[in-house]
Design an enzyme around this catalytic site. Structure first.
Site, PDB file in Angstrom:
ATOM      1  N   ASP A  14     -12.983  15.266  -4.943  1.00 41.09           N
ATOM      2  CA  ASP A  14     -12.898  16.333  -5.726  1.00 41.09           C
ATOM      3  C   ASP A  14     -14.201  16.353  -6.608  1.00 41.09           C
ATOM      4  O   ASP A  14     -15.018  15.358  -6.404  1.00 41.09           O
ATOM      5  CB  ASP A  14     -11.869  16.554  -6.405  1.00 41.09           C
ATOM      6  CG  ASP A  14     -11.291  18.039  -6.713  1.00 41.09           C
ATOM      7  OD1 ASP A  14     -12.050  18.844  -7.000  1.00 41.09           O
ATOM      8  OD2 ASP A  14      -9.962  18.284  -6.562  1.00 41.09           O
ATOM      9  N   LYS A  70      -7.005   8.273  -1.750  1.00 42.91           N
ATOM     10  CA  LYS A  70      -8.421   8.487  -1.160  1.00 42.91           C
ATOM     11  C   LYS A  70      -8.962   9.980  -2.219  1.00 42.91           C
ATOM     12  O   LYS A  70      -8.975  10.883  -1.411  1.00 42.91           O
ATOM     13  CB  LYS A  70      -8.406   8.989   0.180  1.00 42.91           C
ATOM     14  CG  LYS A  70      -8.179   7.836   0.934  1.00 42.91           C
ATOM     15  CD  LYS A  70      -8.199   7.954   2.558  1.00 42.91           C
ATOM     16  CE  LYS A  70      -7.710   6.746   3.265  1.00 42.91           C
ATOM     17  NZ  LYS A  70      -6.152   6.714   3.189  1.00 42.91           N
ATOM     18  N   ARG A 102       1.779  -0.465  10.817  1.00 41.83           N
ATOM     19  CA  ARG A 102       2.768  -0.291  12.142  1.00 41.83           C
ATOM     20  C   ARG A 102       3.011  -1.517  12.777  1.00 41.83           C
ATOM     21  O   ARG A 102       4.234  -1.770  13.111  1.00 41.83           O
ATOM     22  CB  ARG A 102       2.303   0.750  12.979  1.00 41.83           C
ATOM     23  CG  ARG A 102       2.515   2.275  12.543  1.00 41.83           C
ATOM     24  CD  ARG A 102       1.855   3.195  13.236  1.00 41.83           C
ATOM     25  NE  ARG A 102       0.219   3.118  12.902  1.00 41.83           N
ATOM     26  CZ  ARG A 102      -0.622   4.054  13.210  1.00 41.83           C
ATOM     27  NH1 ARG A 102      -0.262   4.966  14.304  1.00 41.83           N
ATOM     28  NH2 ARG A 102      -1.931   3.872  12.983  1.00 41.83           N
ATOM     29  N   LYS A 154       0.838  -1.059   0.078  1.00 41.93           N
ATOM     30  CA  LYS A 154      -0.017  -0.109   0.000  1.00 41.93           C
ATOM     31  C   LYS A 154       0.870   1.051   0.046  1.00 41.93           C
ATOM     32  O   LYS A 154       1.723   1.387   0.973  1.00 41.93           O
ATOM     33  CB  LYS A 154      -1.003  -0.022   1.268  1.00 41.93           C
ATOM     34  CG  LYS A 154      -2.013   1.334   1.019  1.00 41.93           C
ATOM     35  CD  LYS A 154      -3.017   1.292   2.255  1.00 41.93           C
ATOM     36  CE  LYS A 154      -2.532   1.936   3.501  1.00 41.93           C
ATOM     37  NZ  LYS A 154      -2.420   3.141   3.315  1.00 41.93           N
ATOM     38  N   ASP A 166      -3.074   4.403  -2.024  1.00 48.00           N
ATOM     39  CA  ASP A 166      -4.250   4.742  -1.396  1.00 48.00           C
ATOM     40  C   ASP A 166      -4.303   6.392  -1.055  1.00 48.00           C
ATOM     41  O   ASP A 166      -3.683   6.887  -0.275  1.00 48.00           O
ATOM     42  CB  ASP A 166      -3.969   4.121   0.080  1.00 48.00           C
ATOM     43  CG  ASP A 166      -4.823   4.595   0.964  1.00 48.00           C
ATOM     44  OD1 ASP A 166      -5.946   4.982   0.741  1.00 48.00           O
ATOM     45  OD2 ASP A 166      -4.486   4.407   2.493  1.00 48.00           O
TER      46      ASP A 166
HETATM   47  O1  C5P Z   1      -0.209   1.581  10.847  1.00 39.32           O
HETATM   48  P1  C5P Z   1      -1.571   1.080  10.628  1.00 39.32           P
HETATM   49  O2  C5P Z   1      -1.692  -0.418  10.360  1.00 39.32           O
HETATM   50  O3  C5P Z   1      -2.646   1.550  11.423  1.00 39.32           O
HETATM   51  O4  C5P Z   1      -1.858   1.642   9.286  1.00 39.32           O
HETATM   52  C1  C5P Z   1      -3.208   1.711   8.285  1.00 39.32           C
HETATM   53  C2  C5P Z   1      -2.833   2.368   7.050  1.00 39.32           C
HETATM   54  O5  C5P Z   1      -4.338   2.167   6.472  1.00 39.32           O
HETATM   55  C3  C5P Z   1      -2.618   3.817   7.287  1.00 39.32           C
HETATM   56  O6  C5P Z   1      -1.700   3.862   5.974  1.00 39.32           O
HETATM   57  C4  C5P Z   1      -3.663   4.492   6.916  1.00 39.32           C
HETATM   58  O7  C5P Z   1      -3.682   5.727   6.154  1.00 39.32           O
HETATM   59  C5  C5P Z   1      -4.670   3.552   6.135  1.00 39.32           C
HETATM   60  N1  C5P Z   1      -6.041   3.740   6.179  1.00 39.32           N
HETATM   61  C6  C5P Z   1      -6.895   3.766   7.493  1.00 39.32           C
HETATM   62  N2  C5P Z   1      -8.113   3.772   7.424  1.00 39.32           N
HETATM   63  C7  C5P Z   1      -8.839   3.842   6.139  1.00 39.32           C
HETATM   64  C8  C5P Z   1      -8.361   4.073   5.160  1.00 39.32           C
HETATM   65  C9  C5P Z   1      -6.832   3.917   5.154  1.00 39.32           C
HETATM   66  O8  C5P Z   1      -6.110   3.435   8.648  1.00 39.32           O
HETATM   67  N3  C5P Z   1     -10.287   4.003   6.311  1.00 39.32           N
END
Ligand code: C5P
Length: 230
Positions: free
Chosen positions: A65, A62, A208, A31, A60
Site C-alpha cells: 500500500d 504481504k 499442504r 504461518k 503472512d
Molecule cells: O501448501 P504450500 O506448501 O504450497 O504452502 C505455501 C504457503 O506459502 C502458502 O500459504 C502460500 O500462501 C505461501 N507463500 C507462497 N509463496 C510466496 C509467499 C508465501 O507460496 N512467495
C-alpha cells in the site's frame, strides 16, 4: 534451517487441532496467512500462543500500500504478539524506510521480510509483470530490502543461495518446499529439504505436504528429523 508450517486449512478448528498435536515442539514456526487471519483474526494468534507460548508466529499478510498506510498497519501487527511478518518488496524503498523507522521506535519489534517473487510465478508470468527475470529482480528486491533495514526476504530456494552469499546474516524464507519430492500443486519453483538446506534457506515453509498428509503430526516429526540429519 527452521520449519514453518502454513496453517491454511478451511477452519480454525482444523488448524488448531494440528497446532495442538505439535504442542511439544518449542520454537516451531506457525504461518498464519490470509485465509486464517481474515477468518479467525486475533483469536487465532492468541490461541496458538496459549497452546505453547514458545511457538513462533509468522503473519503472512504481504502488505502492499502507500508508505503511511503500511507503517500504520505494521504498528498494529507489532501489537499482536507475533514474531515475523512480511511486505511486498515492490511497494518500494520509501514504504520500507517509513515502516522500519516507525517500528524502530518500539522496545521490541517483529522480524520483517520482503516478498521478492511469489513461488507460484514461472519466469514468463513474472517477466510480463515486472519486465525482468526472477533471478535479476530477486537480487534487486533483496538489495532494496537490505538497504532499507529489513531482516530478510521471501524467495524460492532457487534464489536463496545467491542472496545469502551476497549478504550473510540476511534471512531467507522459502515457500514451495516439498520435503520429500511431493507434488508441486500450484507452485512453480519447488525444492525438497535437501535442496533448501544446500541453498542456505533459513525458514522452510511447508503447507499442504504436511496438513494434507495422512498423519500430519507424524509428517512433521519426519521433516524435523530429516532437517536435523541433513
Ligand atoms: O501448501 P504450500 O506448501 O504450497 O504452502 C505455501 C504457503 O506459502 C502458502 O500459504 C502460500 O500462501 C505461501 N507463500 C507462497 N509463496 C510466496 C509467499 C508465501 O507460496 N512467495
Amino acid at each position: 534451517m527452521e520449519l514453518c508450517i502454513a496453517l491454511d486449512m478451511p477452519s480454525a478448528a482444523e488448524n488448531l487441532n494440528l497446532v495442538e498435536s505439535l504442542g511439544e515442539y518449542d520454537g516451531l514456526w506457525m504461518k498464519v496467512g490470509f485465509r486464517s487471519y481474515i477468518r479467525d483474526g486475533r483469536y487465532f494468534i492468541d490461541t496458538i500462543k496459549s497452546i505453547n507460548p514458545n511457538f513462533k508466529i509468522f503473519l503472512d499478510l504481504k502488505l502492499y500500500d502507500i508508505p503511511n498506510t503500511m507503517a500504520d498497519a505494521a504498528m498494529e501487527i507489532a501489537a499482536l504478539d507475533i514474531d515475523m511478518f512480511n511486505i511486498h518488496a515492490s511497494a518500494g524503498a520509501k514504504a520500507m524506510k517509513t515502516l522500519m523507522q516507525r517500528l524502530e521506535g518500539l522496545d521490541e519489534r517483529p522480524l520483517v521480510l520482503a516478498v521478492t517473487a511469489l513461488t507460484s510465478f514461472d519466469n514468463d508470468e513474472f517477466e510480463a509483470i515486472y519486465g525482468a527475470s526472477i533471478e535479476e529482480k530477486a537480487v534487486d528486491f533483496a538489495s532494496l530490502a537490505y538497504e532499507n533495514g529489513l531482516d530478510g526476504v521471501v524467495c524460492s530456494a532457487f534464489e536463496s543461495r545467491a542472496l545469502k552469499e551476497a549478504r550473510p546474516g540476511f534471512l531467507t524464507l522459502s515457500p514451495g518446499i516439498r520435503p520429500f519430492g511431493e507434488d508441486a500443486q500450484d507452485q512453480s519453483r519447488v525444492a525438497d529439504l535437501k535442496m533448501a538446506k544446500e541453498s542456505l534457506v533459513d525458514f522452510a515453509v511447508i503447507g499442504r505436504p504436511i496438513y494434507k498428509s495422512e498423519n500430519p503430526a507424524r509428517t512433521v516429526k519426519r521433516v524435523l528429523q530429516s532437517m536435523e540429519s541433513l
